[in-house]
Design a protein around this motif. Structure first.
Motif, PDB file in Angstrom:
ATOM      1  N   TRP A  83       9.374 -18.693 -17.453  1.00  0.00           N
ATOM      2  CA  TRP A  83       9.081 -16.724 -17.558  1.00  0.00           C
ATOM      3  C   TRP A  83       7.600 -16.808 -16.393  1.00  0.00           C
ATOM      4  O   TRP A  83       6.862 -18.432 -16.717  1.00  0.00           O
ATOM      5  N   ARG A  84       7.571 -16.050 -15.410  1.00  0.00           N
ATOM      6  CA  ARG A  84       6.543 -15.553 -14.845  1.00  0.00           C
ATOM      7  C   ARG A  84       6.084 -13.750 -14.963  1.00  0.00           C
ATOM      8  O   ARG A  84       6.817 -12.976 -14.848  1.00  0.00           O
ATOM      9  N   ILE A  85       4.446 -13.977 -14.898  1.00  0.00           N
ATOM     10  CA  ILE A  85       3.949 -12.150 -15.280  1.00  0.00           C
ATOM     11  C   ILE A  85       3.093 -12.646 -13.507  1.00  0.00           C
ATOM     12  O   ILE A  85       2.843 -13.704 -12.999  1.00  0.00           O
ATOM     13  N   GLU A  86       3.667 -10.888 -13.366  1.00  0.00           N
ATOM     14  CA  GLU A  86       3.333 -10.754 -11.745  1.00  0.00           C
ATOM     15  C   GLU A  86       2.058 -10.092 -11.898  1.00  0.00           C
ATOM     16  O   GLU A  86       2.508  -8.831 -12.586  1.00  0.00           O
ATOM     17  N   LEU A  87       1.028 -10.581 -11.131  1.00  0.00           N
ATOM     18  CA  LEU A  87       0.320  -8.657 -10.976  1.00  0.00           C
ATOM     19  C   LEU A  87       0.246  -8.962  -9.141  1.00  0.00           C
ATOM     20  O   LEU A  87      -0.434  -9.846  -8.783  1.00  0.00           O
ATOM     21  N   GLY A  88      -0.419  -7.644  -8.643  1.00  0.00           N
ATOM     22  CA  GLY A  88      -0.655  -7.608  -7.022  1.00  0.00           C
ATOM     23  C   GLY A  88      -0.661  -6.272  -6.407  1.00  0.00           C
ATOM     24  O   GLY A  88      -1.073  -5.693  -7.307  1.00  0.00           O
ATOM     25  N   THR A  89      -1.790  -6.468  -5.654  1.00  0.00           N
ATOM     26  CA  THR A  89      -1.983  -5.302  -4.810  1.00  0.00           C
ATOM     27  C   THR A  89      -2.184  -5.552  -3.049  1.00  0.00           C
ATOM     28  O   THR A  89      -2.021  -6.714  -2.781  1.00  0.00           O
ATOM     29  N   ALA A  90      -1.740  -4.227  -2.648  1.00  0.00           N
ATOM     30  CA  ALA A  90      -2.279  -4.514  -1.181  1.00  0.00           C
ATOM     31  C   ALA A  90      -1.684  -2.752  -0.553  1.00  0.00           C
ATOM     32  O   ALA A  90      -1.905  -2.031  -0.838  1.00  0.00           O
ATOM     33  N   PRO A  91      -2.957  -3.088   0.632  1.00  0.00           N
ATOM     34  CA  PRO A  91      -2.770  -1.902   1.505  1.00  0.00           C
ATOM     35  C   PRO A  91      -0.996  -1.442   1.459  1.00  0.00           C
ATOM     36  O   PRO A  91      -1.000  -2.225   2.103  1.00  0.00           O
ATOM     37  N   SER A  92      -1.205  -0.738   2.308  1.00  0.00           N
ATOM     38  CA  SER A  92       0.079  -0.770   2.084  1.00  0.00           C
ATOM     39  C   SER A  92       0.383   0.893   3.383  1.00  0.00           C
ATOM     40  O   SER A  92      -0.704   2.194   3.943  1.00  0.00           O
ATOM     41  N   VAL A  93       1.558   1.720   4.698  1.00  0.00           N
ATOM     42  CA  VAL A  93       1.432   2.221   5.344  1.00  0.00           C
ATOM     43  C   VAL A  93       2.639   3.273   4.932  1.00  0.00           C
ATOM     44  O   VAL A  93       3.575   3.007   4.695  1.00  0.00           O
ATOM     45  N   PHE A  94       2.438   4.773   4.787  1.00  0.00           N
ATOM     46  CA  PHE A  94       3.709   5.878   5.129  1.00  0.00           C
ATOM     47  C   PHE A  94       3.760   5.861   6.518  1.00  0.00           C
ATOM     48  O   PHE A  94       3.556   6.222   6.859  1.00  0.00           O
ATOM     49  N   THR A  95       5.397   6.484   6.235  1.00  0.00           N
ATOM     50  CA  THR A  95       6.123   6.154   7.431  1.00  0.00           C
ATOM     51  C   THR A  95       5.468   7.967   7.937  1.00  0.00           C
ATOM     52  O   THR A  95       6.000   8.462   8.663  1.00  0.00           O
ATOM     53  N   ARG A  96       5.627   8.684   6.749  1.00  0.00           N
ATOM     54  CA  ARG A  96       5.188  10.216   6.903  1.00  0.00           C
ATOM     55  C   ARG A  96       4.699  10.600   5.108  1.00  0.00           C
ATOM     56  O   ARG A  96       4.632   9.975   4.940  1.00  0.00           O
ATOM     57  N   ASN A  97       4.434  11.462   5.481  1.00  0.00           N
ATOM     58  CA  ASN A  97       3.084  12.280   4.377  1.00  0.00           C
ATOM     59  C   ASN A  97       3.809  12.854   3.274  1.00  0.00           C
ATOM     60  O   ASN A  97       3.189  13.006   2.164  1.00  0.00           O
ATOM     61  N   ARG A  98       5.198  12.904   3.131  1.00  0.00           N
ATOM     62  CA  ARG A  98       5.802  14.538   2.811  1.00  0.00           C
ATOM     63  C   ARG A  98       7.373  13.430   1.981  1.00  0.00           C
ATOM     64  O   ARG A  98       7.887  13.468   3.349  1.00  0.00           O
ATOM     65  N   LEU A  99       7.689  13.512   1.090  1.00  0.00           N
ATOM     66  CA  LEU A  99       8.952  13.921   0.451  1.00  0.00           C
ATOM     67  C   LEU A  99       9.667  14.378  -0.513  1.00  0.00           C
ATOM     68  O   LEU A  99       8.691  14.174  -1.851  1.00  0.00           O
ATOM     69  N   SER A 100      10.791  14.992  -0.690  1.00  0.00           N
ATOM     70  CA  SER A 100      10.951  15.752  -1.529  1.00  0.00           C
ATOM     71  C   SER A 100       9.623  16.295  -2.538  1.00  0.00           C
ATOM     72  O   SER A 100      10.145  16.372  -3.674  1.00  0.00           O
ATOM     73  N   GLY A 101       9.109  16.848  -2.263  1.00  0.00           N
ATOM     74  CA  GLY A 101       8.173  18.152  -2.546  1.00  0.00           C
ATOM     75  C   GLY A 101       6.799  16.927  -3.194  1.00  0.00           C
ATOM     76  O   GLY A 101       6.371  17.481  -3.579  1.00  0.00           O
ATOM     77  N   ARG A 102       7.194  15.529  -2.832  1.00  0.00           N
ATOM     78  CA  ARG A 102       5.479  15.204  -3.391  1.00  0.00           C
ATOM     79  C   ARG A 102       4.918  14.697  -2.162  1.00  0.00           C
ATOM     80  O   ARG A 102       5.248  14.325  -0.417  1.00  0.00           O
ATOM     81  N   ASN A 103       3.898  15.061  -1.696  1.00  0.00           N
ATOM     82  CA  ASN A 103       2.788  14.906  -0.985  1.00  0.00           C
ATOM     83  C   ASN A 103       1.760  14.077  -0.929  1.00  0.00           C
ATOM     84  O   ASN A 103       0.512  14.017  -1.728  1.00  0.00           O
ATOM     85  N   PHE A 104       1.963  12.719   0.087  1.00  0.00           N
ATOM     86  CA  PHE A 104       1.098  11.932  -0.580  1.00  0.00           C
ATOM     87  C   PHE A 104       0.001  11.181   0.335  1.00  0.00           C
ATOM     88  O   PHE A 104      -1.099  10.928   0.182  1.00  0.00           O
ATOM     89  N   GLY A 105      -0.296  13.060   1.156  1.00  0.00           N
ATOM     90  CA  GLY A 105      -1.463  13.261   1.581  1.00  0.00           C
ATOM     91  C   GLY A 105      -1.693  12.605   3.478  1.00  0.00           C
ATOM     92  O   GLY A 105      -2.298  13.421   3.900  1.00  0.00           O
ATOM     93  N   GLY A 106      -1.662  11.069   3.292  1.00  0.00           N
ATOM     94  CA  GLY A 106      -1.250  10.221   4.818  1.00  0.00           C
ATOM     95  C   GLY A 106      -0.840   9.693   4.356  1.00  0.00           C
ATOM     96  O   GLY A 106      -0.249   8.482   3.744  1.00  0.00           O
ATOM     97  N   TRP A 107      -0.891   8.745   5.787  1.00  0.00           N
ATOM     98  CA  TRP A 107      -0.396   8.127   5.582  1.00  0.00           C
ATOM     99  C   TRP A 107      -1.090   6.543   5.430  1.00  0.00           C
ATOM    100  O   TRP A 107      -0.524   4.698   4.931  1.00  0.00           O
TER     101      TRP A 107
END
Length: 181
Positions: free
Chosen positions: A108-132
């Motif tokens: 068994w393994r427990i994993e934690l992580g974080t990463a800078p990420s990029v979305f290719t568009r700001n909106r999808l189905s009523g959700r506004n991600f604000g920016g890339w």
């Protein structure tokens, strides 16, 4: 597109740090050992209304910092991911690169992580991600089936960390299949 709260210099600084993080990640992969590839499939977690389907591939590199503490094996990784989120026939790409740490005992393994990420568009189905510019964090529970194969469940949260006034974010749950090299 989302109205921004952060000032122009703050946005430039944030974009600069994302570029630095990606550059450092690419540099780290040059000296890190490729370890595994993951296939992910999932959907929105119970915290997000609507229907969002997610498919992704991730490439994992083993970083040099390893050890053990109180019978737990501790390993560090650099994960590079690319995926697509679909909702109502529309798609958005999600790309990320960042560190993770896993704690294992037996199979068994427990994993934690974080990463800078990029979305290719700001909106999808009523959700506004604000920016890339986004940040993705995750926690997962995995079972090592044998030396090469691992299966697990992962929860991940992606949002922009309040870089923009709109910050709907997106919580996803996935089933992961890892194949080691």
């Amino acid at each position: 597109e989302g109205t921004r709260v952060a000032s122009q210099p703050t946005r430039r600084r944030a974009a600069g740090w994302l570029i630095v993080a990606f550059a450092l990640g690419i540099t780290a992969t040059a000296s890190a050992k490729p370890e595994a590839v993951a296939f992910r499939i999932g959907n929105n977690a119970w915290t997000v209304p609507g229907s969002f389907d997610y498919q992704a591939l991730a490439l994992r590199f083993r970083l040099p910092w390893q050890g053990s503490y109180s019978r737990w094996d501790i390993t560090t990784h650099l994960d590079v991911g690319a995926g697509a989120i679909e909702s109502d026939g529309r798609h958005v790409g999600l790309f990320s690169i960042g560190p993770s740490v896993s704690f294992g005992r037996g199979e068994w393994r427990i994993e934690l992580g974080t990463a800078p990420s990029v979305f290719t568009r700001n909106r999808l189905s009523g959700r506004n991600f604000g920016g890339w510019s986004q940040f993705t964090s995750h926690v997962g529970l995995y079972c090592q089936i044998d030396r090469r194969w691992r299966i697990g469940y992962r929860l991940q949260h992606t949002s922009n960390g309040r870089l923009y006034s709109e910050n709907d974010g997106l919580d996803l749950q996935t089933v992961d299949l890892w194949v080691g090299f």
